[in-house]
Design an enzyme around this catalytic site. Structure first.
Site, mmCIF file in Angstrom:
data_model
loop_
_atom_site.group_PDB
_atom_site.id
_atom_site.type_symbol
_atom_site.label_atom_id
_atom_site.label_comp_id
_atom_site.label_asym_id
_atom_site.label_seq_id
_atom_site.Cartn_x
_atom_site.Cartn_y
_atom_site.Cartn_z
ATOM 1 N N ARG A 106 29.844 -19.687 -2.507
ATOM 2 C CA ARG A 106 30.126 -21.016 -1.955
ATOM 3 C C ARG A 106 29.043 -21.954 -2.470
ATOM 4 O O ARG A 106 27.861 -21.693 -2.300
ATOM 5 C CB ARG A 106 30.112 -21.029 -0.427
ATOM 6 C CG ARG A 106 30.000 -22.459 0.106
ATOM 7 C CD ARG A 106 30.178 -22.614 1.576
ATOM 8 N NE ARG A 106 31.549 -22.381 1.962
ATOM 9 C CZ ARG A 106 32.070 -22.800 3.117
ATOM 10 N NH1 ARG A 106 31.340 -23.479 3.978
ATOM 11 N NH2 ARG A 106 33.323 -22.536 3.409
ATOM 12 N N HIS A 133 39.064 -24.937 -2.438
ATOM 13 C CA HIS A 133 38.756 -24.013 -1.332
ATOM 14 C C HIS A 133 39.948 -23.051 -1.181
ATOM 15 O O HIS A 133 40.663 -23.078 -0.187
ATOM 16 C CB HIS A 133 38.520 -24.816 -0.052
ATOM 17 C CG HIS A 133 37.868 -24.044 1.047
ATOM 18 N ND1 HIS A 133 37.355 -22.769 0.872
ATOM 19 C CD2 HIS A 133 37.630 -24.360 2.355
ATOM 20 C CE1 HIS A 133 36.833 -22.357 2.024
ATOM 21 N NE2 HIS A 133 37.002 -23.288 2.931
ATOM 22 N N GLN A 136 40.832 -20.730 1.943
ATOM 23 C CA GLN A 136 41.301 -21.459 3.132
ATOM 24 C C GLN A 136 42.826 -21.630 3.099
ATOM 25 O O GLN A 136 43.499 -21.538 4.121
ATOM 26 C CB GLN A 136 40.619 -22.838 3.183
ATOM 27 C CG GLN A 136 41.087 -23.720 4.325
ATOM 28 C CD GLN A 136 40.634 -23.249 5.706
ATOM 29 O OE1 GLN A 136 39.471 -22.960 5.899
ATOM 30 N NE2 GLN A 136 41.551 -23.171 6.658
ATOM 31 N N ASP A 228 41.087 -33.014 7.545
ATOM 32 C CA ASP A 228 39.778 -32.420 7.244
ATOM 33 C C ASP A 228 38.750 -33.541 7.442
ATOM 34 O O ASP A 228 39.117 -34.720 7.545
ATOM 35 C CB ASP A 228 39.797 -31.906 5.789
ATOM 36 C CG ASP A 228 38.493 -31.245 5.352
ATOM 37 O OD1 ASP A 228 37.680 -30.884 6.220
ATOM 38 O OD2 ASP A 228 38.284 -31.100 4.123
ATOM 39 N N CYS A 269 41.062 -27.241 8.758
ATOM 40 C CA CYS A 269 40.284 -26.116 8.226
ATOM 41 C C CYS A 269 39.022 -25.866 9.050
ATOM 42 O O CYS A 269 38.487 -24.758 9.026
ATOM 43 C CB CYS A 269 39.935 -26.357 6.760
ATOM 44 S SG CYS A 269 39.097 -27.921 6.479
ATOM 45 N N ARG A 297 41.389 -16.806 8.637
ATOM 46 C CA ARG A 297 40.452 -16.770 7.501
ATOM 47 C C ARG A 297 39.998 -15.334 7.258
ATOM 48 O O ARG A 297 39.862 -14.886 6.136
ATOM 49 C CB ARG A 297 39.198 -17.628 7.790
ATOM 50 C CG ARG A 297 39.404 -19.109 7.949
ATOM 51 C CD ARG A 297 39.971 -19.773 6.733
ATOM 52 N NE ARG A 297 39.261 -19.474 5.504
ATOM 53 C CZ ARG A 297 38.036 -19.908 5.172
ATOM 54 N NH1 ARG A 297 37.379 -20.713 5.967
ATOM 55 N NH2 ARG A 297 37.473 -19.556 4.013
HETATM 56 N N1 NVA Z 1 36.078 -30.599 2.798
HETATM 57 C C1 NVA Z 1 35.201 -29.828 3.628
HETATM 58 C C2 NVA Z 1 35.795 -28.490 3.920
HETATM 59 C C3 NVA Z 1 34.991 -27.640 4.867
HETATM 60 C C4 NVA Z 1 35.615 -26.288 5.094
HETATM 61 C C5 NVA Z 1 33.836 -29.699 2.962
HETATM 62 O O1 NVA Z 1 33.792 -29.433 1.755
HETATM 63 O O2 NVA Z 1 32.822 -29.877 3.644
HETATM 64 N N1 CP Z 2 36.860 -23.736 6.972
HETATM 65 C C1 CP Z 2 35.673 -23.283 6.501
HETATM 66 O O1 CP Z 2 35.515 -22.995 5.330
HETATM 67 O O2 CP Z 2 34.726 -23.167 7.452
HETATM 68 P P1 CP Z 2 33.190 -22.833 7.182
HETATM 69 O O3 CP Z 2 32.616 -24.015 6.439
HETATM 70 O O4 CP Z 2 32.596 -22.666 8.546
HETATM 71 O O5 CP Z 2 33.107 -21.594 6.356
#
Ligand code: NVA
Ligand code: CP
Length: 319
Positions: A106, A133, A136, A228, A269, A297
């Site tokens: 990540r 992502h 997800q 989101d 998400c 998830r």
């Molecule tokens: N768009 C958000 C998704 C979090 C799961 C981010 O990248 O922070």
């Molecule tokens: N939805 C998601 O990816 O959550 P986290 O950022 O907590 O992993």
């Protein structure tokens, strides 16, 4: 179906049938977990979990999913390893590939998760980048399948920052699976044109439709609204600008009324910023399905690890 040895970097690399296979495997793993059955498909496998950005769901899903199947997860946070600071991504990949059997990443750059896959020689799974992502989306689709019994022909409207990792990945996933996908966002936050064109190509094959709009009335007949955060991780400095741009696109009771349906659900998400992208009232109304989605998830991420790295039978099933 066999996905052994494959990386999971973006849904662009997967066919409709492969995505269906992952969803079926996740449903089977979910059923087993509910019965208290764990497995050994990842026995003897060591899995690196690299996190440049924070995470609750993704980190816990990879950790628990791996342990449930007999593997060993190792968390490598941003201050724990040299990745991209004192050591190149290529060299880190070659080191980790000698020690680990699979790597989750990540972080910020999609290019880095792709480099990890290229140089490590082991399956690499994208746990979120600035662009995509993909794990997800599997959880979202498993949840939609549980709610509606199908994916094909559903209408899903993504409301908010239409050019973030979630919007991009949902558009790819919906286009592949035959879900009618709408991005409801101000024009300045629409996704890149080349990605839209690519998804329209995928959509021709699945009979999905892809549309972008600034008009809130387009939520009409939606089976699911999706939202989101307005500022993704790393974009905190954009908060003021996004609040004024996106306020009209908040998911609230008025927007739900415009669907003209009682059966429309909300997906998110998570994490959510209640009062921004969604009102607290609406979030709570759909909390059961949103937390099913969060639970999913784990089952879907477990399926990705098991499918690409686990010991399975000839057909890619758990024996
Ligand atoms: N768009 C958000 C998704 C979090 C799961 C981010 O990248 O922070
Ligand atoms: N939805 C998601 O990816 O959550 P986290 O950022 O907590 O992993």
């Amino acid at each position: 179906m066999k996905l052994t040895g494959r990386s999971f970097l973006t849904l662009k690399d997967f066919t409709k049938e492969e995505i269906e296979y992952l969803l079926d495997l996740a449903a089977q793993l979910k059923e087993r977990k509910k019965k208290g059955i764990t497995g050994n498909t990842l026995k003897g496998k060591n899995i690196a979990l690299i996190f440049e950005k924070p995470s609750t769901r993704t980190r816990c899903s990879f950790t628990i999913g791996c342990i449930d199947e007999g593997g060993h997860p190792e968390y490598l946070g941003k201050d724990d390893i040299q990745l991209g600071h004192k050591e190149s991504v290529e060299d880190t990949a070659r080191v980790l590939g000698r020690m680990f059997d699979g790597i989750e990443f990540r972080g910020f750059l999609q290019e880095n998760v792709e480099k990890l896959a290229r140089y490590s020689g082991v399956p690499v799974w994208n746990g979120l980048t600035d662009d995509y992502h993909p794990t997800q989306i599997l959880a979202d689709f498993l949840t939609l399948r549980e709610q509606f019994g199908k994916l094909e022909g559903l209408k899903l409207v993504f409301c908010g920052d239409g050019r973030n990792n979630m919007a991009n990945s949902l558009m790819i996933g919906c286009a592949k699976m035959g879900i009618h996908f709408v991005i409801l966002a101000p024009k300045s936050l629409w996704p890149k044109n080349d990605l839209v064109e690519l998804c329209k190509e995928y959509a021709k094959e699945s009979s999905a439709t892809i549309s972008l709009t600034e008009n809130i009335e387009e939520v009409k007949n939606a089976d699911a609204l999706y939202t989101d955060v307005w500022c993704s991780m790393g974009e905190e400095d954009k908060a003021k600008e996004r609040m004024s741009l996106l306020r009209p696109y908040q998911v609230n009771a008025e927007m739900f009324a415009k669907t003209g349906k009682n059966s429309t659900i909300l997906l998110h998400c998570l994490p959510a910023v209640k009062g921004n992208e969604v009102t607290e009232e609406i979030f709570e109304k759909y909390a059961d399905v949103i937390f099913d989605e969060a639970e999913n998830r784990m089952h879907t991420i477990k399926a990705v690890m098991v499918a690409t790295l686990g010991e399975l039978d000839e057909e890619g099933r758990i024996s």
